[in-house]
Write an enzyme that holds these catalytic residues in place. Sequence first.
Site, PDB file in Angstrom:
ATOM      1  N   GLU A  16     -31.878 -64.226 -37.496  1.00 35.50           N
ATOM      2  CA  GLU A  16     -33.323 -64.264 -37.249  1.00 35.50           C
ATOM      3  C   GLU A  16     -34.011 -63.046 -37.868  1.00 35.50           C
ATOM      4  OE1 GLU A  16     -35.970 -65.531 -36.418  1.00 35.50           O
ATOM      5  OE2 GLU A  16     -35.739 -67.155 -34.977  1.00 35.50           O
ATOM      6  N   ARG A  99     -35.838 -60.787 -23.619  1.00 34.84           N
ATOM      7  CA  ARG A  99     -35.547 -60.023 -24.828  1.00 34.84           C
ATOM      8  C   ARG A  99     -36.644 -60.321 -25.841  1.00 34.84           C
ATOM      9  NH1 ARG A  99     -34.192 -63.504 -28.814  1.00 34.84           N
ATOM     10  NH2 ARG A  99     -32.982 -65.381 -28.391  1.00 34.84           N
ATOM     11  N   ASN A 101     -38.146 -61.638 -29.466  1.00 33.40           N
ATOM     12  CA  ASN A 101     -37.810 -62.746 -30.361  1.00 33.40           C
ATOM     13  C   ASN A 101     -38.627 -62.601 -31.644  1.00 33.40           C
ATOM     14  OD1 ASN A 101     -36.075 -65.114 -30.609  1.00 33.40           O
ATOM     15  ND2 ASN A 101     -37.960 -66.304 -30.715  1.00 33.40           N
ATOM     16  N   ASN A 146     -42.406 -68.346 -31.419  1.00 36.48           N
ATOM     17  CA  ASN A 146     -41.972 -68.426 -32.808  1.00 36.48           C
ATOM     18  C   ASN A 146     -43.164 -68.634 -33.739  1.00 36.48           C
ATOM     19  OD1 ASN A 146     -39.130 -68.113 -33.449  1.00 36.48           O
ATOM     20  ND2 ASN A 146     -38.732 -69.854 -32.106  1.00 36.48           N
ATOM     21  N   ASP A 197     -39.655 -73.505 -35.604  1.00 31.98           N
ATOM     22  CA  ASP A 197     -39.066 -72.173 -35.423  1.00 31.98           C
ATOM     23  C   ASP A 197     -39.882 -71.144 -36.209  1.00 31.98           C
ATOM     24  OD1 ASP A 197     -37.005 -69.958 -35.229  1.00 31.98           O
ATOM     25  OD2 ASP A 197     -35.886 -71.566 -34.267  1.00 31.98           O
TER      26      ASP A 197
END
Length: 293
Positions: A16, A99, A101, A146, A197
């Site tokens: 990512e 967390r 992203n 995202n 995404d």
Amino acid sequence: MTEVAILSDHPCHLGEGPTYDGPSDTLWWFDILEKQLFETKVSAGETTVHTLPTMASALAYVDDAHQLVATADGLYLRDIATGRLQLHTRLEEDNGLTRSNDGRVHPCGALWIGTMGRRAEEGAGSIYHFFRGELTRLYGQITIPNAMCFSPDGRTGYFTDTHAGVLQRVALDPDTGLPTGEPSTLVDHRGGEGGLDGAVVDAEGCIWNARWGAGCIDRYSADGEHLLTIPVPASRPTCPMFVGRDLDRMIVTSAREGLDAAGLKRDAQAGQTFILDPGVRGLPEARVRVDRS
């Protein structure tokens, strides 16, 4: 059909957060779950793996010597030469369930950064705006943030909650990267194959989105019209990024997360990082502004 090659065959658990620095011809990306940061000179194809003390997901250049890295508990300044991390701003440090992203820097230098539950708990995440040392929560009740990216003039922002399946757009102040209105639907992907995404905008203002679970990258116009689909040889692509001296090539990170042994056998290139010629050019990534001055 567009030819897709392998840039890195390292099988990331969750590849990512790709970022490209043109002056040094360096691509950076993460394996979030394995706490790794990858560094590649694109023209040379040489890759270095840096071990991190915690999960991290997004990186932006501050200047030629420093980066800002988004981690599970904060935004850290990273010394490029030594890899040393120094906490700059806390990010949900009191919430052990989340967390960081997806994230990207607005043309003015503001970072948009998302958080999510470590097990993708529904509604556990948020999207934040960080600019000149100040962190502001923009949107809450996000499951998987995202596709954060911006129009070339900085007047429009894009984002999605992969869980919800809608790519949204919102009007922004080009000088601050802050919203000036309410988000609206640009692309409604509910019921479609795979999930929206990571994304990046090209020099023509079109949005390129990785479609997790469908093994492809889609290009949309700024009005939400679907223009193009490029297949990639991994079922779970995560984010595209323009690279190269002319920003005329594109890399795509991918993941193995959630695939069992049978799935990995069918999806042998899952987690690798790919490179292709998209037929358009991208835009240089802006540098993040971390200080109040």
